[in-house]
Design a protein around this motif. Structure first.
Motif, short mmCIF file in Angstrom:
data_model
loop_
_atom_site.label_atom_id
_atom_site.label_comp_id
_atom_site.label_asym_id
_atom_site.label_seq_id
_atom_site.Cartn_x
_atom_site.Cartn_y
_atom_site.Cartn_z
N LEU A 1 0.86 -1.17 0.00
CA LEU A 1 0.00 0.00 0.00
C LEU A 1 0.90 1.23 0.00
N ALA B 1 0.88 5.15 0.44
CA ALA B 1 0.11 6.28 0.93
C ALA B 1 0.67 7.53 0.27
N ALA C 1 -3.21 5.14 -2.44
CA ALA C 1 -4.32 5.94 -1.90
C ALA C 1 -3.85 7.36 -1.65
N ARG D 1 -6.59 4.86 -5.81
CA ARG D 1 -7.75 5.29 -5.02
C ARG D 1 -7.57 6.75 -4.64
N THR E 1 -9.13 9.16 -1.35
CA THR E 1 -9.13 8.31 -0.15
C THR E 1 -7.75 8.35 0.48
N VAL F 1 -5.14 7.79 4.16
CA VAL F 1 -4.85 6.81 5.22
C VAL F 1 -5.25 7.41 6.56
N ARG F 2 -6.07 6.67 7.29
CA ARG F 2 -6.51 7.11 8.61
C ARG F 2 -5.61 6.57 9.71
N THR G 1 -6.16 1.32 7.79
CA THR G 1 -7.55 1.79 7.68
C THR G 1 -7.56 3.06 6.86
N LEU G 2 -8.35 3.05 5.78
CA LEU G 2 -8.46 4.20 4.90
C LEU G 2 -9.59 5.11 5.37
N THR G 3 -9.62 6.32 4.85
CA THR G 3 -10.61 7.29 5.30
C THR G 3 -12.03 6.94 4.89
N ASP H 1 3.38 10.31 1.75
CA ASP H 1 2.24 11.17 1.99
C ASP H 1 2.62 12.53 2.54
#
Length: 401
Positions: free
Chosen positions: A8, A10, A33, A135, A138, A140-141, A153-155, A169
């Motif tokens: 993934l 970010a 994302a 994505r 969206t 990253v949370r 966990t994504l937003t 990011d």
């Protein structure tokens, strides 16, 4: 339901997209994302007036994944890097040093691309890439790491299980914060004004950096307009109050000030874009990795825009992470240690070097400006030092590389 992927990424900026495409090209399943919408959907996309100079190692990375042929039509060659000192009593150039790539066996230093065209082409290419799931919109949370994987966990509430999380990011990186990695930040009291100009004289592929006070004034080649008009991108670094005062000028007064600050090297300048202003900082993450996490680009390091080091250093991060993945299991402690070992010293040296150049360019003390001039003359006159500086700046560790 938890979605699974190899990697993934970010962040879907230039570095994030490049990392995502590089690893997808290597056969990994990648999710990229980014909280921003696709650039083609951004109403204010034209307000990004910056351009990016890519040195040859970065251009080669574009070519390796098949992207360079899409970018080349938008690019302007960088054939000479010219440093000028204008630190005398009068605002005129009193010392010039030209750095020519043929001296170190290279055909050119690289290319300069407008960021808007760059991101559009990259996003379009990425959308058609196999094994890459983009994505946009969206972010990253949160990131929780385990020995064998990371749970992201994504937003939008989606949970993704990945063997490796790449934090690309930005300077306020949520991935870095989730990993508990601190940063060292240096503020210079400077801002950069960024804009595009047309001019009477051709730039001839020469990127010109003029030092007086407040910071460098850099003219970077852009492709000529379809009408044949010569164009350049400008980064004008000044102390905060002076930069703010310049932003308050009307277009005619600002253009006159920019022409004067350029020492008329390309003749009268004509403003071709709105002006934007950014604060200048240096920032360095105190670690490049955590369990199942690797930081790259501005999540790992932020530098003043001098010598085309910022994003080219980010591409070196991506190359090192890619190479580490060929020697070790994806996201393993061995891979992450390999990456950190390959990048930590180089990043620190480049941060210190750019900081030194910036402080030398900022000074308004005449004695220090005269010392800067003598240093420039010394570098210009000593071929081994000049050639070492070029190889180091381009990320070439030895002659002929």
């Amino acid at each position: 339901m938890i979605q699974k992927t190899d990697i993934l990424v970010a962040g879907g900026g230039i570095a994030g997209l490049m990392a995502a495409m590089t690893f997808a090209h290597r056969g990994y399943d990648v999710i990229c994302a980014d909280p921003a919408p696709p650039i083609t959907d951004q109403a204010d996309a034209g307000s990004d007036l910056r351009s990016t100079a890519f040195l040859l190692p970065a251009v080669e990375m574009f070519d390796q994944i098949g992207l360079w042929s899409h970018l080349a039509p938008h690019a302007a060659e960088l054939n000479t890097m010219r440093l000028c000192d204008a630190g005398g009593v009068e605002n005129v150039i009193r010392e010039t040093a030209d750095f020519v790539p043929e001296e170190i066996g290279q055909p050119r230093f690289g290319y300069n691309l407008p960021n808007l065209a760059l991101r559009r082409e990259m996003a379009g290419f990425a959308q058609s890439a196999d094994r890459l799931d983009l994505r946009f919109g969206t972010g990253v949370r949160n990131v929780l790491t385990r020995t064998s994987h990371a749970l992201v966990t994504l937003t939008d509430g989606t949970q993704v299980e990945a063997e490796l999380v790449i934090g690309a990011d930005g300077r306020s990186s949520p991935v870095r914060e989730s990993a508990g990695i601190s940063v060292r930040t240096t503020r210079y009291g400077q801002k950069a004004i960024v804009f595009a100009v047309s001019h009477a004289q051709p730039h001839d592929g020469i990127s010109t950096e003029i030092h007086r006070t407040g910071g460098p004034f850099t003219l970077v080649p852009l492709p000529d307009a379809p009408t044949g008009t010569h164009r350049s991108a400008i980064v004008w670094m000044e102390t905060g109050p002076k930069a703010s005062a310049l932003m308050e000028l009307d277009e005619a007064a600002f253009t006159a000030a920019a022409t004067e600050r350029s020492c008329h090297v390309l003749g009268p300048l004509t403003l071709e874009s709105p002006r934007r202003i950014w604060p200048i900082i240096s920032q360095e993450a105190q670690a490049l990795t955590a369990r199942r996490i690797a930081l790259i680009a501005e999540a790992a390091h932020v530098m003043p825009p001098i010598g085309a080091q910022g994003l080219n250093t980010s591409f070196a991060d991506i190359a090192a992470l890619r190479d580490a993945s060929t020697r070790h299991g994806l996201g393993t402690p061995e891979m992450l240690a390999d990456y950190a070992s390959a990048r930590s010293r180089d990043i620190s040296l480049r941060e210190r070097g750019v900081e030194w150049l910036n402080r030398a360019a900022m000074t308004d003390v005449q004695a220090l400006r005269d010392l800067r001039r003598r240093g420039l003359a010394a570098i210009s006159g000593l071929a081994p030092i000049r050639q070492t500086a070029m190889r180091t700046g381009m990320g070439l560790s030895r002659p002929g590389q």
